[in-house]
Design a protein around this motif. Structure first.
Motif, PDB file in Angstrom:
ATOM      1  N   ARG A 188     154.971  32.487  30.301  1.00 44.61           N
ATOM      2  CA  ARG A 188     155.457  31.262  30.940  1.00 44.61           C
ATOM      3  C   ARG A 188     155.207  30.056  30.040  1.00 44.61           C
ATOM      4  NH1 ARG A 188     156.127  30.172  36.618  1.00 44.61           N
ATOM      5  NH2 ARG A 188     157.407  28.304  36.734  1.00 44.61           N
ATOM      6  N   PHE A 189     156.251  29.252  29.835  1.00 45.07           N
ATOM      7  CA  PHE A 189     156.095  27.991  29.124  1.00 45.07           C
ATOM      8  C   PHE A 189     155.466  26.950  30.051  1.00 45.07           C
ATOM      9  CE2 PHE A 189     159.478  29.575  26.258  1.00 45.07           C
ATOM     10  CZ  PHE A 189     158.923  29.224  25.034  1.00 45.07           C
ATOM     11  N   SER A 190     154.744  26.003  29.457  1.00 42.94           N
ATOM     12  CA  SER A 190     154.288  24.842  30.216  1.00 42.94           C
ATOM     13  C   SER A 190     155.501  23.990  30.583  1.00 42.94           C
ATOM     14  CB  SER A 190     153.295  24.012  29.387  1.00 42.94           C
ATOM     15  OG  SER A 190     153.050  22.768  30.014  1.00 42.94           O
ATOM     16  N   GLU A 191     155.501  23.458  31.810  1.00 41.06           N
ATOM     17  CA  GLU A 191     156.636  22.668  32.275  1.00 41.06           C
ATOM     18  C   GLU A 191     156.572  21.214  31.806  1.00 41.06           C
ATOM     19  OE1 GLU A 191     159.298  23.754  33.873  1.00 41.06           O
ATOM     20  OE2 GLU A 191     158.574  25.810  33.926  1.00 41.06           O
ATOM     21  N   THR A 192     155.569  20.861  31.021  1.00 44.13           N
ATOM     22  CA  THR A 192     155.423  19.470  30.577  1.00 44.13           C
ATOM     23  C   THR A 192     156.019  19.226  29.196  1.00 44.13           C
ATOM     24  OG1 THR A 192     153.221  19.986  29.691  1.00 44.13           O
ATOM     25  CG2 THR A 192     153.346  19.150  31.949  1.00 44.13           C
ATOM     26  N   GLY A 193     156.598  20.264  28.579  1.00 41.11           N
ATOM     27  CA  GLY A 193     157.266  20.083  27.301  1.00 41.11           C
ATOM     28  C   GLY A 193     156.347  19.935  26.112  1.00 41.11           C
ATOM     29  N   THR A 194     155.115  20.418  26.196  1.00 37.16           N
ATOM     30  CA  THR A 194     154.150  20.270  25.100  1.00 37.16           C
ATOM     31  C   THR A 194     154.146  21.475  24.159  1.00 37.16           C
ATOM     32  OG1 THR A 194     152.433  21.181  26.535  1.00 37.16           O
ATOM     33  CG2 THR A 194     152.634  18.778  26.436  1.00 37.16           C
ATOM     34  N   ILE A 216     151.000  30.238  35.736  1.00 38.35           N
ATOM     35  CA  ILE A 216     151.618  28.949  35.445  1.00 38.35           C
ATOM     36  C   ILE A 216     150.541  27.976  34.964  1.00 38.35           C
ATOM     37  CG2 ILE A 216     151.326  27.898  37.740  1.00 38.35           C
ATOM     38  CD1 ILE A 216     154.206  26.887  37.523  1.00 38.35           C
ATOM     39  N   PHE A 217     150.946  26.978  34.155  1.00 35.00           N
ATOM     40  CA  PHE A 217     150.056  25.886  33.785  1.00 35.00           C
ATOM     41  C   PHE A 217     150.028  24.861  34.918  1.00 35.00           C
ATOM     42  CE2 PHE A 217     150.936  27.362  29.453  1.00 35.00           C
ATOM     43  CZ  PHE A 217     149.710  27.166  28.819  1.00 35.00           C
ATOM     44  N   SER A 218     148.890  24.171  35.095  1.00 33.25           N
ATOM     45  CA  SER A 218     148.846  23.034  36.002  1.00 33.25           C
ATOM     46  C   SER A 218     149.640  21.881  35.383  1.00 33.25           C
ATOM     47  CB  SER A 218     147.409  22.597  36.274  1.00 33.25           C
ATOM     48  OG  SER A 218     146.820  22.082  35.090  1.00 33.25           O
ATOM     49  N   SER A 219     149.942  20.849  36.176  1.00 35.22           N
ATOM     50  CA  SER A 219     150.763  19.739  35.688  1.00 35.22           C
ATOM     51  C   SER A 219     150.068  18.963  34.570  1.00 35.22           C
ATOM     52  CB  SER A 219     151.107  18.798  36.851  1.00 35.22           C
ATOM     53  OG  SER A 219     149.927  18.305  37.460  1.00 35.22           O
ATOM     54  N   SER A 220     148.739  18.958  34.540  1.00 28.81           N
ATOM     55  CA  SER A 220     147.991  18.247  33.505  1.00 28.81           C
ATOM     56  C   SER A 220     147.623  19.144  32.323  1.00 28.81           C
ATOM     57  CB  SER A 220     146.704  17.671  34.100  1.00 28.81           C
ATOM     58  OG  SER A 220     145.846  18.725  34.534  1.00 28.81           O
ATOM     59  N   GLU A 221     147.921  20.438  32.462  1.00 32.98           N
ATOM     60  CA  GLU A 221     147.561  21.442  31.456  1.00 32.98           C
ATOM     61  C   GLU A 221     146.058  21.575  31.272  1.00 32.98           C
ATOM     62  OE1 GLU A 221     149.712  20.634  27.850  1.00 32.98           O
ATOM     63  OE2 GLU A 221     151.469  21.708  28.562  1.00 32.98           O
ATOM     64  N   ASN A 222     145.295  21.169  32.263  1.00 30.43           N
ATOM     65  CA  ASN A 222     143.849  21.358  32.228  1.00 30.43           C
ATOM     66  C   ASN A 222     143.435  22.706  32.803  1.00 30.43           C
ATOM     67  OD1 ASN A 222     143.303  18.838  31.100  1.00 30.43           O
ATOM     68  ND2 ASN A 222     143.296  17.830  33.097  1.00 30.43           N
ATOM     69  N   GLU A 223     144.372  23.343  33.529  1.00 33.40           N
ATOM     70  CA  GLU A 223     144.052  24.601  34.192  1.00 33.40           C
ATOM     71  C   GLU A 223     145.191  25.592  34.032  1.00 33.40           C
ATOM     72  OE1 GLU A 223     141.264  23.427  37.997  1.00 33.40           O
ATOM     73  OE2 GLU A 223     143.405  23.060  38.161  1.00 33.40           O
ATOM     74  N   ILE A 224     144.811  26.854  34.047  1.00 35.65           N
ATOM     75  CA  ILE A 224     145.759  27.963  34.186  1.00 35.65           C
ATOM     76  C   ILE A 224     145.621  28.477  35.613  1.00 35.65           C
ATOM     77  CG2 ILE A 224     146.163  30.369  33.594  1.00 35.65           C
ATOM     78  CD1 ILE A 224     147.350  28.793  31.508  1.00 35.65           C
ATOM     79  N   ILE A 236     154.427  24.290  40.293  1.00 33.31           N
ATOM     80  CA  ILE A 236     153.485  23.172  40.298  1.00 33.31           C
ATOM     81  C   ILE A 236     154.123  21.954  40.957  1.00 33.31           C
ATOM     82  CG2 ILE A 236     152.198  23.924  38.276  1.00 33.31           C
ATOM     83  CD1 ILE A 236     153.829  21.939  36.612  1.00 33.31           C
ATOM     84  N   PHE A 237     153.259  21.085  41.469  1.00 30.54           N
ATOM     85  CA  PHE A 237     153.681  19.843  42.095  1.00 30.54           C
ATOM     86  C   PHE A 237     153.596  18.737  41.039  1.00 30.54           C
ATOM     87  CE2 PHE A 237     154.612  18.464  46.370  1.00 30.54           C
ATOM     88  CZ  PHE A 237     154.540  17.085  46.275  1.00 30.54           C
ATOM     89  N   PRO A 238     154.686  17.985  40.788  1.00 30.21           N
ATOM     90  CA  PRO A 238     154.675  16.974  39.723  1.00 30.21           C
ATOM     91  C   PRO A 238     153.528  15.968  39.880  1.00 30.21           C
ATOM     92  CG  PRO A 238     156.890  17.288  40.568  1.00 30.21           C
ATOM     93  CD  PRO A 238     155.981  18.050  41.479  1.00 30.21           C
ATOM     94  N   ASN A 239     152.764  15.801  38.794  1.00 31.48           N
ATOM     95  CA  ASN A 239     151.693  14.801  38.726  1.00 31.48           C
ATOM     96  C   ASN A 239     150.576  15.028  39.746  1.00 31.48           C
ATOM     97  OD1 ASN A 239     153.157  13.430  36.685  1.00 31.48           O
ATOM     98  ND2 ASN A 239     154.381  12.421  38.274  1.00 31.48           N
ATOM     99  N   GLN A 240     150.479  16.234  40.255  1.00 35.05           N
ATOM    100  CA  GLN A 240     149.398  16.580  41.190  1.00 35.05           C
ATOM    101  C   GLN A 240     148.674  17.804  40.635  1.00 35.05           C
ATOM    102  OE1 GLN A 240     148.386  14.991  43.943  1.00 35.05           O
ATOM    103  NE2 GLN A 240     149.953  13.390  43.821  1.00 35.05           N
TER     104      GLN A 240
END
Length: 633
Positions: free
Chosen positions: A20-26, A73-81, A116-120
């Motif tokens: 799975r790719f991160s949804e934040t485009g990083t 999935i990655f979390s929205s902040s990419e601090n967690e898997i 994931i929930f955007p920005n949450q």
């Protein structure tokens, strides 16, 4: 020129099952192998597209789960898997410390999809084989809410960019749109007989694209909840869809092919890029310039493919403004119909207005009817088969059955001279029309009776097709897991089944497979419990399936049970042996209950069916084993 290139490959000792790719485009992505080891990698940004490099910040695997991972999935902040397991557990793992932060149990079966929930950062949505969608908060370790509307397992989840809407796709072939804050079902799209594989909101427009495993992609307007366009099914599963070109185009990923669509213009195919990529796990578009895909090319390892969007043909000589095109396609013009049986209209059943007569001797539609249709734009009809969504572009070509029934209900409440009612009104008031009932001539009546019989056969055929499709949708994930030696997931899915016909398919597959001996002993009592459902069925084939599975289980474990029971009586206490004895005792108890079932007794007494001999043999041998066990005690 090859426009989709294999850029690199990651070697791994075991097979990779999820990516799975991160949804934040990083450019980060994660993948999971059969040992439930989680890896994190990053595609390095480079000016030269072919100068491809991967970076693994942890050198080896990031973490390993004790549970079987079924989604990630990655979390929205990419601090967690965040991963979901086959046991219905959501796990939050901190990336910096590589430690588990939270484990939350809520689903009844395997978690099949995460969003994931955007920005949450602490919020995640999950869908599972129990057909439920849940919202989780890792801080409170609780379920925020549960959404129940699907009839089969959830196969896809996605949240809109503004965080207001949730779309859920299911193996029942439906897509449901939810208001997240009000936890309210807004619309249901029942337009597919195949399982939904992926969903994607348009990032710049209030619309959503849906794809199914028959290769069909549909595009829906989320203002009026009508279908804008649809591609033709090509029987090739769509594994991933992504918007690109500033939301004007859609990419669909299939084995050996990436297709580019303009969904605003009747799903126009803009380009088809051939590829050697297969077994696609995920795709992502970076900066609207590059398309990357992750696939399992070999038994072990992960391949990365890429395309430059500058090489894609997004232009067409038929290009027009996208919003003007949609408005034009929804406009309904008044028309003249020469055949009075084909004059049509449509009424919104959920918000009925003053209804007008649908069938009339006047061949011209009244002008005010046109305004009514243009206002609705899209019709949602609630019938026995669920919510049916009908695009306005189809209104001139079809008669709304629900509208006809509503008209007849209104007419029944009025005072009507029944003697003066025309044959046409009588026909339209019937649920089903038998042509032979209106024919007086005996010679022609026989012909119409044959037509009526053909119609009845066609209806039965359609019902059978619907049942078979439902059984196939249930069996697809079970067969996939079973064939890939993921027996635990397959058996967990079987344990969720209650419909005898689908249970028969699943247990017959197990009992006739060479992998039957590989079924974990601790899971066998649950399968024997399912055999009771088959034996209680009114169909002989189901009863036979239950007895065959039970007898094969008995034959496989009989010698081991006798050995360990006798040996156990003569030996000292051994904890490992005691645990094995406890497992065998559960199997013996289930088999004992099965041979005591009234259906088994009746089969033996009748002694007519072929299965009676097997039932009698099963009962005699089982009682003999129980007698030997009792003699040792």
């Amino acid at each position: 020129m090859n426009r989709n290139l294999k850029l690199g490959e990651i070697e791994n000792l075991s097979k990779i099952k999820l990516a799975r790719f991160s949804e934040t485009g990083t450019r980060f992505f994660t993948y999971v192998d059969d040992l439930n080891q989680i890896y994190i990698n990053k595609i390095e940004n480079s000016k030269n597209f072919l100068d491809f490099k991967l970076f693994n910040p942890f050198q080896k695997y990031f973490a390993q789960s004790q549970n079987e991972i079924s989604s990630i999935i990655f979390s929205s902040s990419e601090n967690e898997i965040i991963n979901g397991s086959s046991k219905g557990i959501i796990t939050f793992v901190d990336i910096s410390t590589q430690k588990i932060q939270t484990n939350i149990k809520g689903h009844l079966s395997s978690i099949t999809s995460l969003a994931i929930f955007p920005n949450q950062e602490h919020i995640v949505l999950s869908g599972a084989m129990d057909s439920q969608v849940k919202l989780w908060d890792s801080r409170s370790k609780t379920t925020g809410f549960t959404l129940k509307a699907h009839t089969l397992s959830i196969s896809a989840l996605v949240v809109s960019p503004d965080g207001k809407l949730l779309a859920s796709g299911s193996n029942d072939g439906s897509v449901k749109i939810w208001d997240i804050h009000q936890q309210k079902l807004l619309a249901t799209f029942n337009e597919s007989d195949s399982s939904i594989t992926c969903l994607q909101f348009n990032p710049l427009d209030k619309a959503i694209a849906t794809a199914s495993d028959d290769g069909c992609i549909k595009y829906w307007d989320l203002d009026k909840y009508n279908q804008i366009s649809s591609t033709k099914p090509d029987k090739q599963t769509v594994y991933s869809i992504r918007f690109c070109n500033e939301g004007k185009s859609l990419i669909s990923a299939q084995n050996f092919s990436f297709k580019f669509w303009d969904l605003e213009r009747d799903a126009l195919l803009l380009d088809n890029v051939e590829s050697n990529c297969k077994g696609i796990l995920d795709t992502y578009v970076f900066d609207d310039r590059e398309l990357y895909s992750l696939s399992t090319q070999n038994q072990t390892g992960l391949s990365v493919f890429g395309s430059k969007l500058s090489n894609i043909n997004f232009n067409s000589r038929y290009s027009i403004d996208r919003h003007k095109q949609r408005i034009h396609s929804e406009r309904i013009q008044s028309c003249e119909i020469t055949d009075q049986f084909q004059q049509r209209n449509s009424v919104n059943i959920l918000k009925p207005k003053n209804s007008q007569r649908i069938f009339s001797n006047n061949v011209n539609l009244k002008p005010q009817n046109q305004n009514l249709i243009e206002e609705q734009g899209f019709q949602q009809c609630n019938n026995n088969n669920g919510n049916k969504f009908v695009p306005t572009t189809q209104i001139p070509q079809m008669v709304s059955y629900e509208s006809v029934m509503q008209e007849e209900e209104i007419k029944e409440n009025q005072t009507i001279n029944q003697e003066g009612q025309s044959i046409l009104d009588l026909v339209t008031s019937q649920d089903e029309v038998n042509l032979s009932s209106f024919v007086i001539d005996d010679e022609n009546k026989l012909k119409f009776i044959q037509i009526d019989l053909i119609n009845e056969i066609e209806k039965d055929h359609n019902r059978v097709k619907q049942i078979l499709k439902q059984r196939i949708n249930y069996m697809k994930p079970i067969i996939y897991w079973w064939s890939n030696n993921n027996l635990k997931s397959a058996i967990n899915a079987i344990n969720q089944l209650v419909e005898p016909s689908i249970l028969f398919d699943a247990l017959s597959m197990c009992s006739h497979s060479s992998k039957f001996k590989m079924i974990p002993i601790e899971q066998m009592p649950q399968l024997l419990e399912k055999c009771k459902i088959l034996i209680e069925s009114k169909y002989l084939s189901h009863i036979k399936g239950g007895i065959v599975f039970s007898y094969k289980t008995f034959s496989m474990y009989r010698d081991d049970i006798l050995t360990i029971k006798c040996f156990n009586q003569m030996s000292k206490v051994d904890l490992s042996r005691e645990e094995r004895v406890a497992k065998y005792d559960k199997i013996v108890e289930q088999l004992k209950q099965i041979i005591q079932m009234s259906k088994i007794t009746k089969l033996i007494e009748r002694n007519k069916e072929e299965i009676s001999d097997l039932a009698k043999k099963f009962q005699i041998e089982m009682l003999g084993m129980l007698k030997r066990i009792n003699q040792q005690q």
